[in-house]
Design a protein around this motif. Structure first.
Motif, PDB file in Angstrom:
ATOM      1  N   ARG A  26      -0.036  -4.573 -14.851  1.00 25.10           N
ATOM      2  CA  ARG A  26      -1.156  -3.733 -15.018  1.00 25.10           C
ATOM      3  C   ARG A  26      -2.163  -3.695 -13.935  1.00 25.10           C
ATOM      4  NH1 ARG A  26      -6.201  -3.480 -16.746  1.00 25.10           N
ATOM      5  NH2 ARG A  26      -5.981  -5.804 -17.586  1.00 25.10           N
ATOM      6  N   LEU A  27      -2.439  -5.049 -13.315  1.00 24.99           N
ATOM      7  CA  LEU A  27      -3.412  -5.152 -12.344  1.00 24.99           C
ATOM      8  C   LEU A  27      -2.864  -4.744 -11.053  1.00 24.99           C
ATOM      9  CD1 LEU A  27      -4.959  -8.473 -13.346  1.00 24.99           C
ATOM     10  CD2 LEU A  27      -6.115  -6.426 -13.710  1.00 24.99           C
ATOM     11  N   MET A  28      -1.444  -4.907 -10.953  1.00 24.95           N
ATOM     12  CA  MET A  28      -0.946  -4.452  -9.730  1.00 24.95           C
ATOM     13  C   MET A  28      -0.772  -2.989  -9.613  1.00 24.95           C
ATOM     14  SD  MET A  28       2.301  -7.140  -9.585  1.00 24.95           S
ATOM     15  CE  MET A  28       3.136  -6.551  -8.129  1.00 24.95           C
ATOM     16  N   ILE A  29      -0.571  -2.288 -10.651  1.00 25.00           N
ATOM     17  CA  ILE A  29      -0.732  -0.896 -10.818  1.00 25.00           C
ATOM     18  C   ILE A  29      -2.088  -0.252 -10.523  1.00 25.00           C
ATOM     19  CG2 ILE A  29      -0.387   1.292 -12.251  1.00 25.00           C
ATOM     20  CD1 ILE A  29       1.635  -0.486 -13.642  1.00 25.00           C
ATOM     21  N   VAL A  30      -3.175  -1.057 -11.138  1.00 23.63           N
ATOM     22  CA  VAL A  30      -4.506  -0.475 -10.542  1.00 23.63           C
ATOM     23  C   VAL A  30      -4.926  -0.595  -9.046  1.00 23.63           C
ATOM     24  CG1 VAL A  30      -6.883  -1.177 -11.367  1.00 23.63           C
ATOM     25  CG2 VAL A  30      -5.330  -1.113 -13.145  1.00 23.63           C
ATOM     26  N   ALA A  31      -4.367  -1.811  -8.543  1.00 23.35           N
ATOM     27  CA  ALA A  31      -4.623  -2.133  -7.277  1.00 23.35           C
ATOM     28  C   ALA A  31      -3.940  -0.976  -6.335  1.00 23.35           C
ATOM     29  CB  ALA A  31      -4.275  -3.449  -7.014  1.00 23.35           C
ATOM     30  N   LEU A  32      -2.774  -0.781  -6.901  1.00 22.66           N
ATOM     31  CA  LEU A  32      -1.883   0.197  -6.047  1.00 22.66           C
ATOM     32  C   LEU A  32      -2.589   1.715  -6.244  1.00 22.66           C
ATOM     33  CD1 LEU A  32       0.877   0.480  -4.299  1.00 22.66           C
ATOM     34  CD2 LEU A  32       1.849   0.970  -6.304  1.00 22.66           C
ATOM     35  N   VAL A  33      -3.078   2.003  -7.180  1.00 28.02           N
ATOM     36  CA  VAL A  33      -3.772   3.278  -7.526  1.00 28.02           C
ATOM     37  C   VAL A  33      -5.202   3.402  -6.511  1.00 28.02           C
ATOM     38  CG1 VAL A  33      -4.950   4.805  -9.099  1.00 28.02           C
ATOM     39  CG2 VAL A  33      -2.970   3.779  -9.658  1.00 28.02           C
ATOM     40  N   GLU A  34      -5.788   2.239  -6.546  1.00 29.36           N
ATOM     41  CA  GLU A  34      -6.921   2.109  -5.785  1.00 29.36           C
ATOM     42  C   GLU A  34      -6.669   2.342  -4.266  1.00 29.36           C
ATOM     43  OE1 GLU A  34      -9.609  -1.235  -6.179  1.00 29.36           O
ATOM     44  OE2 GLU A  34      -9.185  -1.230  -8.586  1.00 29.36           O
ATOM     45  N   ALA A  35      -5.758   1.606  -3.956  1.00 29.48           N
ATOM     46  CA  ALA A  35      -5.415   1.719  -2.494  1.00 29.48           C
ATOM     47  C   ALA A  35      -4.751   3.260  -1.953  1.00 29.48           C
ATOM     48  CB  ALA A  35      -4.176   0.491  -2.196  1.00 29.48           C
ATOM     49  N   THR A  36      -4.122   3.787  -3.051  1.00 26.14           N
ATOM     50  CA  THR A  36      -3.337   5.149  -2.709  1.00 26.14           C
ATOM     51  C   THR A  36      -4.792   6.106  -2.637  1.00 26.14           C
ATOM     52  OG1 THR A  36      -1.760   4.483  -3.831  1.00 26.14           O
ATOM     53  CG2 THR A  36      -2.125   6.898  -3.547  1.00 26.14           C
ATOM     54  N   VAL A  37      -5.674   5.966  -3.461  1.00 19.98           N
ATOM     55  CA  VAL A  37      -6.956   6.896  -3.239  1.00 19.98           C
ATOM     56  C   VAL A  37      -7.665   6.630  -2.290  1.00 19.98           C
ATOM     57  CG1 VAL A  37      -9.345   7.190  -4.532  1.00 19.98           C
ATOM     58  CG2 VAL A  37      -7.251   6.957  -6.025  1.00 19.98           C
ATOM     59  N   LYS A  38      -7.946   5.189  -1.802  1.00 21.60           N
ATOM     60  CA  LYS A  38      -8.556   5.128  -0.592  1.00 21.60           C
ATOM     61  C   LYS A  38      -7.823   5.712   0.783  1.00 21.60           C
ATOM     62  CE  LYS A  38     -11.147   1.012  -1.869  1.00 21.60           C
ATOM     63  NZ  LYS A  38     -12.425   1.243  -1.596  1.00 21.60           N
ATOM     64  N   GLN A  39      -6.437   5.606   0.724  1.00 24.62           N
ATOM     65  CA  GLN A  39      -5.802   5.965   1.693  1.00 24.62           C
ATOM     66  C   GLN A  39      -5.858   7.567   1.922  1.00 24.62           C
ATOM     67  OE1 GLN A  39      -1.705   4.321   2.466  1.00 24.62           O
ATOM     68  NE2 GLN A  39      -1.025   6.444   2.556  1.00 24.62           N
ATOM     69  N   LYS A  40      -5.846   8.282   0.732  1.00 25.52           N
ATOM     70  CA  LYS A  40      -5.853   9.599   0.590  1.00 25.52           C
ATOM     71  C   LYS A  40      -7.385  10.174   1.091  1.00 25.52           C
ATOM     72  CE  LYS A  40      -4.861  13.526  -1.993  1.00 25.52           C
ATOM     73  NZ  LYS A  40      -5.669  14.342  -3.195  1.00 25.52           N
ATOM     74  N   GLN A  41      -8.296   9.510   0.888  1.00 27.55           N
ATOM     75  CA  GLN A  41      -9.702   9.876   1.323  1.00 27.55           C
ATOM     76  C   GLN A  41      -9.931   9.383   2.773  1.00 27.55           C
ATOM     77  OE1 GLN A  41     -12.061   7.629  -1.526  1.00 27.55           O
ATOM     78  NE2 GLN A  41     -11.793   9.496  -3.104  1.00 27.55           N
ATOM     79  N   GLY A  42      -8.980   8.734   3.441  1.00 26.23           N
ATOM     80  CA  GLY A  42      -9.111   8.470   4.900  1.00 26.23           C
ATOM     81  C   GLY A  42      -9.957   7.296   4.951  1.00 26.23           C
ATOM     82  N   ILE A  43     -10.074   6.433   4.032  1.00 30.49           N
ATOM     83  CA  ILE A  43     -10.833   5.086   3.939  1.00 30.49           C
ATOM     84  C   ILE A  43     -10.056   3.997   3.978  1.00 30.49           C
ATOM     85  CG2 ILE A  43     -12.509   3.772   2.662  1.00 30.49           C
ATOM     86  CD1 ILE A  43     -13.136   6.134   0.829  1.00 30.49           C
ATOM     87  N   PRO A  44     -10.345   3.181   5.169  1.00 28.86           N
ATOM     88  CA  PRO A  44      -9.375   1.993   5.551  1.00 28.86           C
ATOM     89  C   PRO A  44      -9.615   1.048   4.434  1.00 28.86           C
ATOM     90  CG  PRO A  44     -10.993   2.486   7.330  1.00 28.86           C
ATOM     91  CD  PRO A  44     -11.198   3.662   6.283  1.00 28.86           C
ATOM     92  N   PHE A  45      -8.680   0.110   4.044  1.00 29.95           N
ATOM     93  CA  PHE A  45      -8.549  -0.766   2.919  1.00 29.95           C
ATOM     94  C   PHE A  45      -7.804  -1.968   3.325  1.00 29.95           C
ATOM     95  CE2 PHE A  45      -4.833   1.756   2.154  1.00 29.95           C
ATOM     96  CZ  PHE A  45      -3.992   0.815   1.718  1.00 29.95           C
ATOM     97  N   GLY A  46      -8.201  -3.103   2.810  1.00 33.04           N
ATOM     98  CA  GLY A  46      -7.400  -4.197   2.722  1.00 33.04           C
ATOM     99  C   GLY A  46      -7.692  -5.152   1.816  1.00 33.04           C
TER     100      GLY A  46
END
Length: 90
Positions: free
Chosen positions: A18-38
């Motif tokens: 569940r935590l991996m899915i949440v992290a993947l969704v967070e990263a996808t949202v940031k990527q779609k918005q053009g926000i760098p993430f790490g």
């Protein structure tokens, strides 16, 4: 007529917590918005397993005078989220 059996490659199955899915969704949202993430931007310790599974990759673009580094959610990870019904792509 001759016939031949062709073996199709097996699809990789990813077991995601569940935590991996949440992290993947967070990263996808940031990527779609053009926000760098790490790793520091994604809460929890689920970023490293996503990297190991190849669902998030590190990209480095080199130019003559500079190198830019970024993380990216792979198309495979996006497909997995879509298959799960995640609504982060609208």
């Amino acid at each position: 007529m001759d016939s031949k059996v062709i073996s199709l490659p097996k699809t990789k199955k990813y077991s995601l917590t569940r935590l991996m899915i949440v992290a993947l969704v967070e990263a996808t949202v940031k990527q779609k918005q053009g926000i760098p993430f790490g790793p520091a931007d994604i809460k929890g310790a689920s970023f490293a397993p996503l990297i190991k599974k190849g669902l998030i990759v590190h990209k480095e673009v080199k130019t003559k005078n500079d190198a830019q580094s970024s993380w990216e959610v792979t198309p495979e990870a996006v497909r997995i989220l879509k298959d799960m019904g995640a609504d982060v792509f609208a």
